[in-house]
Design an enzyme around this catalytic site. Structure first.
Site, short mmCIF file in Angstrom:
data_model
loop_
_atom_site.label_atom_id
_atom_site.label_comp_id
_atom_site.label_asym_id
_atom_site.label_seq_id
_atom_site.Cartn_x
_atom_site.Cartn_y
_atom_site.Cartn_z
N ASN A 9 3.75 -97.25 41.43
CA ASN A 9 4.60 -98.19 42.15
C ASN A 9 6.02 -98.03 41.61
OD1 ASN A 9 5.89 -100.29 43.39
ND2 ASN A 9 4.76 -101.92 42.32
N TRP A 10 6.84 -97.36 42.40
CA TRP A 10 8.20 -97.08 41.93
C TRP A 10 9.12 -98.29 42.02
CZ3 TRP A 10 9.18 -91.58 44.44
CH2 TRP A 10 8.51 -90.63 43.67
N LYS A 11 8.67 -99.33 42.69
CA LYS A 11 9.51 -100.53 42.85
C LYS A 11 10.88 -100.11 43.41
CE LYS A 11 6.69 -102.65 39.31
NZ LYS A 11 6.52 -103.60 38.24
N HIS A 94 2.28 -108.21 45.75
CA HIS A 94 2.67 -107.90 44.37
C HIS A 94 3.29 -109.16 43.75
CE1 HIS A 94 4.64 -106.18 40.91
NE2 HIS A 94 3.83 -105.14 41.04
N GLU A 96 5.78 -109.56 41.95
CA GLU A 96 7.24 -109.65 42.09
C GLU A 96 7.62 -110.19 43.46
OE1 GLU A 96 7.97 -105.64 40.83
OE2 GLU A 96 7.35 -106.19 38.80
N GLU A 166 -3.42 -107.40 38.40
CA GLU A 166 -2.21 -107.22 37.59
C GLU A 166 -1.84 -108.55 36.94
OE1 GLU A 166 0.19 -103.58 39.02
OE2 GLU A 166 0.94 -105.30 40.09
N GLY A 172 5.51 -104.80 33.04
CA GLY A 172 6.83 -104.44 32.52
C GLY A 172 7.12 -105.00 31.15
N SER A 212 1.68 -102.41 32.42
CA SER A 212 1.99 -101.59 31.24
C SER A 212 0.99 -100.47 30.98
CB SER A 212 2.16 -102.49 30.00
OG SER A 212 3.24 -103.38 30.20
N GLY A 233 3.56 -98.96 37.04
CA GLY A 233 4.97 -99.17 37.33
C GLY A 233 5.84 -98.19 36.55
N GLY A 234 6.42 -98.67 35.45
CA GLY A 234 7.39 -97.91 34.67
C GLY A 234 6.95 -96.48 34.36
P1 13P Z 1 4.44 -101.74 34.73
O1 13P Z 1 3.46 -100.58 34.67
O2 13P Z 1 5.86 -101.31 34.61
O3 13P Z 1 4.03 -102.82 33.79
O4 13P Z 1 4.32 -102.36 36.21
C1 13P Z 1 3.06 -102.65 36.71
C2 13P Z 1 3.19 -102.99 38.14
O5 13P Z 1 3.77 -104.01 38.50
C3 13P Z 1 2.61 -102.06 39.12
O6 13P Z 1 2.60 -102.62 40.38
#
Ligand code: 13P
Length: 248
Positions: A9-11, A94, A96, A166, A172, A212, A233-234
């Site tokens: 997930n590149w956000k 999600h 966020e 999640e 993050g 994470s 994510g990251g």
């Molecule tokens: P991180 O891997 O950066 O914690 O993000 C997880 C995430 O929100 C994937 O959708």
């Protein structure tokens, strides 16, 4: 057997050129993988990446979608628009989006129904906040989120979903749920589906862990019985790290 799914997930990150180079770098390395690989990109990358992933193991996902096909919804994007760009999956709910953009269990539900009717697989995100976890509400929260997300969904379509657990406090932050803790919640989610829809459906739905995930913790996570993949994510932003995760 459920096929493991590793989704990045590149956000709101990267650029089209970066994304194209990323795909070029990883796609030939994936020929032998037994894992499904998904890239959840910003909308503007999709058209270009559609050609780039063609014929590879990589599938494209959007990070959000509206529940109507068309209309006066400034700034939104619909399922038919995403399908024109080769999208096969969409992240729905999600944390966020729930936290910053007023996504609710009700809107998640509408989006899930629309995605399934449009033959786009929704990746439904659920998870508790730190406060909820400390108050021991995790199981209540995730079961409520899942059951509400699936309200009114045709029984024979339920098996076409993916779920991502999640925990919000792990996103993050560098903090991960321990693999055993994550597995316990995911097993509980599977059991919730089983009670509502039966064993066959509950066993067919892939349930990912997200929060994470990185190259050093992926093996322990994937060794858990009920965890079928990761939503990353990251660590999905760099091709090398993402490849290491795929090759866990
Ligand atoms: P991180 O891997 O950066 O914690 O993000 C997880 C995430 O929100 C994937 O959708």
């Amino acid at each position: 057997m459920r096929t493991p799914i590793i989704a990045g997930n590149w956000k709101m990150n990267n650029t089209i050129n970066y994304a194209v180079d990323f795909v070029k770098e990883i796609k030939d390395e994936l020929e032998k993988t037994h894992v499904k690989v998904i890239l959840c990109c910003p909308f503007t990358f999709l058209e270009r990446l559609k050609d780039e992933v063609d014929g590879s193991k990589i599938k494209l996902a959007a990070q959000n979608m509206h529940w109507e096909d068309a209309g006066a919804y400034t700034g939104e994007i619909s399922a038919p628009m995403l399908k024109e760009h080769g999208v096969e999956y969409v992240i729905v709910g999600h944390s966020e989006r729930r936290q910053y953009f007023n996504e609710t269990d009700e809107t998640v539900n509408k989006k899930v129904i629309k995605a399934l009717k449009s033959q786009i697989t929704p990746i439904i995100c659920v998870g508790e906040t730190l406060e909820e976890r400390e108050e021991e509400k995790t199981y209540n929260i995730v079961s409520k989120q899942i059951l509400k997300a699936l309200e009114g969904v045709d029984r024979n379509m339920v098996e076409n979903i993916v779920i991502a657990y999640e925990p919000i406090w792990a996103i993050g932050t560098g903090k991960t749920a321990s693999p055993e803790e994550a597995n316990a919640v995911i097993a509980f989610i599977r059991d919730t589906i089983k009670k509502e829809y039966g064993l066959g459906i509950s066993e067919s739905i892939p349930i990912q862990y997200g929060g994470s995930v990185n190259p050093s913790n992926i093996t322990d996570i994937m060794n858990q019985k009920d965890i079928d993949g990761a939503l990353v994510g990251g660590a999905s932003l760099k091709a090398g790290d993402f490849l290491q995760i795929i090759n866990f």
